[in-house]
Scaffold this active site. Sequence first.
Site, PDB file in Angstrom:
ATOM      1  N   GLU A  58      -3.676   8.090  -5.244  1.00 12.01           N
ATOM      2  CA  GLU A  58      -3.845   7.424  -6.536  1.00 12.01           C
ATOM      3  C   GLU A  58      -5.067   7.992  -7.249  1.00 12.01           C
ATOM      4  OE1 GLU A  58      -3.884   3.176  -6.103  1.00 12.01           O
ATOM      5  OE2 GLU A  58      -1.874   3.125  -5.223  1.00 12.01           O
ATOM      6  N   HIS A  62      -0.742   0.731 -10.045  1.00  4.19           N
ATOM      7  CA  HIS A  62      -1.461  -0.219  -9.178  1.00  4.19           C
ATOM      8  C   HIS A  62      -1.993  -1.399 -10.003  1.00  4.19           C
ATOM      9  CE1 HIS A  62      -3.738  -0.423  -5.101  1.00  4.19           C
ATOM     10  NE2 HIS A  62      -3.456  -1.630  -5.552  1.00  4.19           N
ATOM     11  N   ARG A 102       0.856  -1.181   0.000  1.00  4.23           N
ATOM     12  CA  ARG A 102       0.000   0.000   0.000  1.00  4.23           C
ATOM     13  C   ARG A 102       0.894   1.234   0.000  1.00  4.23           C
ATOM     14  NH1 ARG A 102      -3.857  -2.343  -1.642  1.00  4.23           N
ATOM     15  NH2 ARG A 102      -5.934  -2.515  -0.688  1.00  4.23           N
TER      16      ARG A 102
END
Length: 305
Positions: free
Chosen positions: A242, A261, A213
């Site tokens: 993000e 991601h 993360r």
Amino acid sequence: MRTIETTALVRYTDEKGLADALRGADALFLYDFLSTALRRAWPAADRLRWVHIASAGVDPVMFPELRESDVVLTNSRGVFDDSIAEYILGVIIAFAKDLPRSLELQRRHRWQHRETERVAGRRALVVGTGPIGRAVARMLRAVGMAVSGAGRRAADGDPDFGEVHASAELAAHLPGYDYVIAVAPLTEQTKGMFDAAAFAAMAPGARFVNVGRGELVVTADLMAGLRAGRPAAAALDVFETEPLPSDSPLWTMPNVLISPHMSGDFAGWRDTLVEVFAENFRRWHSGEPLLNVVDKQLGYVPSGQ
């Protein structure tokens, strides 16, 4: 989902309609695993008994009301393990074989011979000893790397890691590794664990990989460390914000590899996530034990499930 529709009333909704859809609902499949809308809609959950999230990480739903409730939380552990391990092996090879530089030189039509590094024999520390970390350890051992782990408790003789260090003592062990790989879940204990002190403790030339993360890392400290050469380079798949803002200095740092991601997202992953939920729904409807039950105090599925 078609099979589920034969035995249950299924409501499909987006964030805006979540509160209305939750009223009278017994179970929730949170397919948008980055959404934080459940907390806002929680007062409408008048008979909710089970939440399933389409990811391994559960931090978006770890708000106090859910933690303290009797609602069972399950995740999609196991779907992305091998794919993420392949991604990590890929970026390690990219660093060792100087592939980013080769692509840059190719674009400039320049022939510049260099020597590169061997992967075999390099030491890697995998921070996070759950299923993803174990898949990473097995993958890296297969190419001849020496792998250790870092987790909640220290241990010797681990079948995948050999030696496991206690995460609380992370800085003391970082100098011994060429690659430091973050796959830990986001909890109160792991948030910001990679800070200025951690990066300063890394060995000269060490590379850092984060697929856990973004909040595991203090981004300002990472950028300062990259400029100072510790770490020497980083491969980043997750970020505190993000999408990564277009004005972030990380985009243009020459020693950084960025991916959006996607380290675990293989072709067909969305269907696989639905299949995981469908199997758990079958179990739930039949009164069988659910798979991947999250310990809401720890913030992840305990080992052994």
